[in-house]
Enzyme design. Sequence first.
Site, short mmCIF file in Angstrom:
data_model
loop_
_atom_site.label_atom_id
_atom_site.label_comp_id
_atom_site.label_asym_id
_atom_site.label_seq_id
_atom_site.Cartn_x
_atom_site.Cartn_y
_atom_site.Cartn_z
N SER A 266 0.84 -1.19 0.00
CA SER A 266 0.00 0.00 0.00
C SER A 266 0.87 1.23 0.00
CB SER A 266 -0.90 0.01 1.23
OG SER A 266 -0.08 0.21 2.36
N LYS A 267 0.26 2.32 -0.34
CA LYS A 267 0.95 3.59 -0.49
C LYS A 267 1.73 3.95 0.78
CE LYS A 267 0.94 7.67 -2.93
NZ LYS A 267 2.00 7.55 -3.88
N ARG A 268 1.14 3.60 1.93
CA ARG A 268 1.79 3.97 3.19
C ARG A 268 3.17 3.36 3.35
NH1 ARG A 268 -1.51 1.65 6.83
NH2 ARG A 268 -3.00 1.26 5.19
N GLY A 270 5.49 2.58 1.10
CA GLY A 270 6.51 2.75 0.06
C GLY A 270 5.87 3.15 -1.23
#
Length: 495
Positions: A266-268, A270
């Site tokens: 997920s974006k969080r 990396g």
Amino acid sequence: MFNFFKPKIRTRFAPSPTGFVHLGSLRSALYEYLFAKSQGGTFFLRIEDTDQTREVEGSVENLLKVLEWAGIKPDEGVVIGADGKPTELGKFGPYTQSKRLPLYQKYAEELVAKGLAYYCFCTSERLEELRHTQEANKLPTRYDGQCKNLSATEVAQRLAAGEKHVIRMKIPDNRVIEFNDMIRGTVKVHTKEIDDQVILKADGFPTYHLAAVVDDHLMKSTHIIRAEEWLPSTPKHILLYEYFGWAAPVYAHLPLILNPDKSKLSKRQGDVAVEDYIKAGYLPEALVNYVALLGWNPGTEKEIFSMEELVKEFSFSKVHKAGAVFDIKKLDWMNGEYLKKLPNTKFVQLAQPYLEQNVGVIPEGLDLEKIMILEKDRVAKLSEMGEGIKFLFTDDLSYAGTSLIWKKSDGAGAKTTLSLVAEELGKYSDWSKANLEKSLIEFIKERGLTNGEVLWPLRVALTGQEKSPTPFEVAEILGKEKTLDRINTAIEKLA
Ligand code: GLU
């Protein structure tokens, strides 16, 4: 004679224009493309923009650019036109869902007429209250079917009064929906797990479910290849195909892409946006190669594949169900391999903007090409260009004098060897790396010195770093004058 007529394979990439391109979307597009190409089929691009609240301006242009960068070119659908702007190509258009609204409305009403869907007038407040009560009672959150059996007269009256409404599909009570998935085999879902799904929203837009099914039918998709997160939607889609009397396509739900700790990528945690990898200077061939291996393995030790090789070797029989871990180290290694294989001229052309960005003003007289080639085998990605060789661009090498001392020597020793080297180098007129290396190594032997005691202080004198390219490579680039200046500065540090 039998006529084995097989419909032409058609796959589609059907992204929603919500901003960046997720790595998982790139993989879906790639597998769809590879499968179509391997079967002599058609790969097309459809834009699923039915959720207008999530739409981000410029997404379609960006998406097309990313696909072009990756070499995943749609044969049909939304494509880049001659003027560089998105345009449509093919006979099943429009390929943008917001341009097809009357069609979805017609099909939703057809299901209402058949008794397979119904108008629902429940307000969002009522639905929220319902959800709260269900959650409080630990029940699955479902629509309770309040509007399912309204009389025709009541429906007509409420519609005539202009009451806000949606259309929901009816889910049969007690059935098992079954379908075949190319990766997962037979999948069975009981209808008690499925909600009476909204298919047409109050604003007249279809939901993803209705739009995808109608379009895949009309656009003759033969295979639906998509991420695992869409698996729960598929039984609803199978029912919709059945309600319309259409044959369902074949499905393949791709494995999740995971972080090394096995959580969903997920974006969080990396970079998941392909755009970030482009910016960091990964080569398209490397990213495509790496992404191809996230879920598929060729069954051999081979790891480096060109797009052509992927088309030849890709098959769903070798795509696994289990999540695939995204390993940035592996990607870096692979990108490094691709960079090493680039012709020098191509590498220089790609690397120069990164080098300039990283080191700022480049002093005159430096042979930039040579500098970049020095880095070619060392960097994993182009954004690292220049990071390890900043010492070439400044004379201010702030290093401690003690780092000039080789582990088996002392300050006085380092000073003596550096003085000897300065004197020796002063005699050379052929300043090529090859000659510097040959002559200096001979000199070391003749004087009964060791490589370590000479080359260590020399390298630190020239670079200020304990790790760097060889002193011969660095000296060649610096030129004779700068090389001797740096050695003299080092000698002063040891004084
Ligand atoms: N619009 C969906 C997405 O954004 C497409 C899912 C599908 O391929 O059916 O991923």
